[in-house]
Design a protein around this motif. Sequence first.
Motif, PDB file in Angstrom:
ATOM      1  N   CYS A   6     -22.673   9.953  -6.268  1.00 20.40           N
ATOM      2  CA  CYS A   6     -23.443   9.253  -5.716  1.00 20.40           C
ATOM      3  C   CYS A   6     -24.508   8.995  -6.810  1.00 20.40           C
ATOM      4  O   CYS A   6     -25.396   7.909  -6.890  1.00 20.40           O
ATOM      5  CB  CYS A   6     -24.055   9.509  -4.516  1.00 20.40           C
ATOM      6  N   CYS A  38     -24.465  11.195   0.360  1.00 14.20           N
ATOM      7  CA  CYS A  38     -23.370  11.366   1.272  1.00 14.20           C
ATOM      8  C   CYS A  38     -22.969  13.022   1.828  1.00 14.20           C
ATOM      9  O   CYS A  38     -22.463  13.403   2.369  1.00 14.20           O
ATOM     10  CB  CYS A  38     -22.023  10.915   0.570  1.00 14.20           C
ATOM     11  N   CYS A  41     -20.862  16.658  -2.244  1.00 14.98           N
ATOM     12  CA  CYS A  41     -21.088  17.257  -3.466  1.00 14.98           C
ATOM     13  C   CYS A  41     -21.837  18.575  -3.316  1.00 14.98           C
ATOM     14  O   CYS A  41     -21.611  19.585  -4.138  1.00 14.98           O
ATOM     15  CB  CYS A  41     -21.834  16.489  -4.334  1.00 14.98           C
TER      16      CYS A  41
END
Length: 56
Positions: A6, A38, A41
């Motif tokens: 992202c 999101c 990660c």
Amino acid sequence: MYVCLCHGVTDRDIREAAENGASSVRQLGKELGVGTQCGRCASMARSILKEARSSD
Ligand code: FES
């Protein structure tokens, strides 16, 4: 290797941030944006951070 797609953050970026004193994923989020979109990660970022901080 990209850790956070992202925000285009690599494992190298995370290691660098760790060298400069980042000690939590939250801090990485503030500095690099890791985990702030999101969130996928976050666990990878956490383990790289942990590894980076234990290797010095
Ligand atoms: Fe890092 Fe989405 S991959 S916030």
